[in-house]
Design an enzyme around this catalytic site. Structure first.
Site, PDB file in Angstrom:
ATOM      1  N   LYS A 175      45.064  34.347  43.238  1.00 21.07           N
ATOM      2  CA  LYS A 175      45.734  34.815  42.028  1.00 21.07           C
ATOM      3  C   LYS A 175      45.390  36.297  41.776  1.00 21.07           C
ATOM      4  O   LYS A 175      44.689  36.915  42.579  1.00 21.07           O
ATOM      5  CB  LYS A 175      45.364  33.923  40.840  1.00 21.07           C
ATOM      6  CG  LYS A 175      45.844  32.466  40.984  1.00 21.07           C
ATOM      7  CD  LYS A 175      47.326  32.360  41.251  1.00 21.07           C
ATOM      8  CE  LYS A 175      47.997  31.027  40.994  1.00 21.07           C
ATOM      9  NZ  LYS A 175      47.480  29.800  41.527  1.00 21.07           N
TER      10      LYS A 175
HETATM   11  C1  LIG Z   1      47.759  28.278  41.025  1.00 23.95           C
HETATM   12  C2  LIG Z   1      48.650  27.577  40.063  1.00 23.95           C
HETATM   13  C3  LIG Z   1      48.188  26.529  39.253  1.00 23.95           C
HETATM   14  C4  LIG Z   1      46.845  25.898  39.436  1.00 23.95           C
HETATM   15  O1  LIG Z   1      45.782  26.769  39.208  1.00 23.95           O
HETATM   16  P1  LIG Z   1      44.292  26.232  39.496  1.00 23.95           P
HETATM   17  O2  LIG Z   1      43.426  27.299  38.898  1.00 23.95           O
HETATM   18  O3  LIG Z   1      44.148  26.135  40.982  1.00 23.95           O
HETATM   19  O4  LIG Z   1      44.140  24.938  38.814  1.00 23.95           O
HETATM   20  C5  LIG Z   1      49.037  26.009  38.295  1.00 23.95           C
HETATM   21  N1  LIG Z   1      50.287  26.459  38.137  1.00 23.95           N
HETATM   22  C6  LIG Z   1      50.781  27.450  38.902  1.00 23.95           C
HETATM   23  C7  LIG Z   1      52.179  27.920  38.652  1.00 23.95           C
HETATM   24  C8  LIG Z   1      49.990  28.034  39.902  1.00 23.95           C
HETATM   25  O5  LIG Z   1      50.495  28.989  40.683  1.00 23.95           O
END
Ligand SMILES: *Cc1c(COP(=O)(O)O)cnc(C)c1O
Length: 384
Positions: free
Chosen positions: A188
């Site tokens: 991210k």
């Molecule tokens: C990465 C992601 C998640 C999950 O995030 P985590 O921190 O791994 O739980 C949820 N929704 C979207 C749209 C994502 O890209």
């Protein structure tokens, strides 16, 4: 075209010496779990978001969305509206609380949930809407609030892609939603390895999430100043979870957050280079943000005319050592959701067509200029 130079990954971490030193100092400090680093990360995140926003650090975005919906009382018998074009986490937390997911198609331009289709999906059982700021482009939150408010429907943003995106100069997460949840998963826009942040202006929601993230225990276990006897006399006042962030993750989050604007500038630069570099090719480029919006550019998804052209392009990228990803195979096509909700592609024509024609190009803060140029060359070569 010959493969020129080393492969370009879809994503590469950007960890500098300060990021690494901050985690090492936590390891040497003797306190690993939730403690002073978590508290400091939350304070700094609140300042980043802006006046009046509170933040609760958690183990993941998924954990955070689960807690935020629990705090709003979402339970069996309720319906929650979710776009079909998202990661399954957005929907799974609704089921974890026993409520039902109502999937809605996307807008073909923004790739975010289509407000007109939200309007059609609202029923007397609708208790929440979960917009996903797809790729980092803010959803039309004004319209979503206008749909939700008259019915007393909550809004919880899946802001996993949206740091730092903004609308009218206000960060996504700092608006009028009941809560928004960011992800700090490794790929991210900033990372803590695994981690997430719930943000809200609702003090009672924040207090509830602070309680439930750590077993429903009535005081912070990491209150190191408390005398030992007081620590032993904790009470349990709610059914909780084990969803706290730890201090190693939080210290990395602090140094990453201090670099978030630099990361963002780099991502904006890459998006602009791509937009120029592949202009004129028979491709649909991702929507450029409107003048009142800031795009976080977590993703740079392009679309082909049809599936065959897209699939040929994926092979072309592989041959030339350029990484890619698909965001996403929509949830209405995933076995569990399709069978549970009895879904068909023709109920979601926009997301269905998008998913068979899309590909996400590499975009990450540590991407070098020569790598951007090479991706553009490889994309152009696919059409010659
Ligand atoms: C990465 C992601 C998640 C999950 O995030 P985590 O921190 O791994 O739980 C949820 N929704 C979207 C749209 C994502 O890209």
């Amino acid at each position: 075209m010959e493969a020129a130079g080393p492969d370009i990954p879809f994503f590469r971490l950007d960890l500098d010496d300060e990021d690494i030193a901050s985690v090492v100092s936590v390891l040497r400090g003797g306190w690993l779990t939730a403690g002073p680093q978590v508290a400091a990360f939350e304070d700094e995140f609140e300042q980043f978001m802006g006046e009046g926003v509170r933040a609760v650090a958690v183990a993941s975005n998924t954990a955070g969305m689960h807690l935020a919906l629990e705090a709003l009382g979402i339970a069996q018998g309720d319906e929650v509206i979710v776009p079909t074009l998202t990661f399954t986490a957005t929907a799974e937390v609704v089921r974890a609380l026993g409520a039902d997911v109502v999937f809605v198609d996307i807008d073909p331009q923004t790739l975010c949930i289509d407000p007109d289709k939200i309007a059609e999906a609202i029923t007397p059982r609708t208790r929440a809407i979960m917009p996903v700021h797809f790729g980092g482009l803010p959803c039309d939150m004004g319209r979503i609030y206008a749909l939700a408010e008259p019915h007393g429907i909550h809004v919880v943003d899946d802001a996993a892609h949206a740091l730092p995106a903004s609308i009218d100069g206000v960060h996504v997460g700092a608006g009028a939603s009941d809560a928004a949840v960011f992800s700090f998963y490794a790929n991210k826009t900033i990372t803590t390895g695994e981690g997430g942040m719930i943000v809200s202006r609702n003090e009672s929601l924040i207090e509830r999430c602070k309680l439930t993230r750590f077993h429903g225990i009535d005081r912070d276990s990491f209150d190191r100043s408390a005398p030992d006897l007081a620590k032993l006399c904790y009470d349990v006042v709610a059914p909780g979870f084990k969803y706290n962030m730890n201090d190693m993750a939080a210290s990395l989050g602090r140094t990453q957050l201090s670099r978030a604007h630099d990361f963002h500038t780099r991502r904006q630069h890459i998006a602009a280079r791509y937009h120029d570099g592949v202009a004129g090719l028979p491709l649909t480029l991702p929507a450029w943000p409107k003048s009142h919006q800031t795009h976080s550019w977590h993703l740079y998804p392009i679309q082909f005319h049809d599936r065959a052209a897209r699939d040929r392009f994926l092979e072309h990228l592989s041959r030339h050592g350029v990484g890619f990803s698909i965001h996403y195979r929509p949830l209405h096509q995933m076995t569990y959701w399709r069978e549970r909700n009895n879904l068909r592609d023709d109920q979601f024509p926009v997301a269905t067509r998008y998913a068979e024609r899309c590909v996400s190009l590499p975009i990450f803060a540590s991407m070098r200029d020569d790598e951007i140029a090479r991706v553009i060359d490889v994309v152009q070569a696919a059409f010659h």
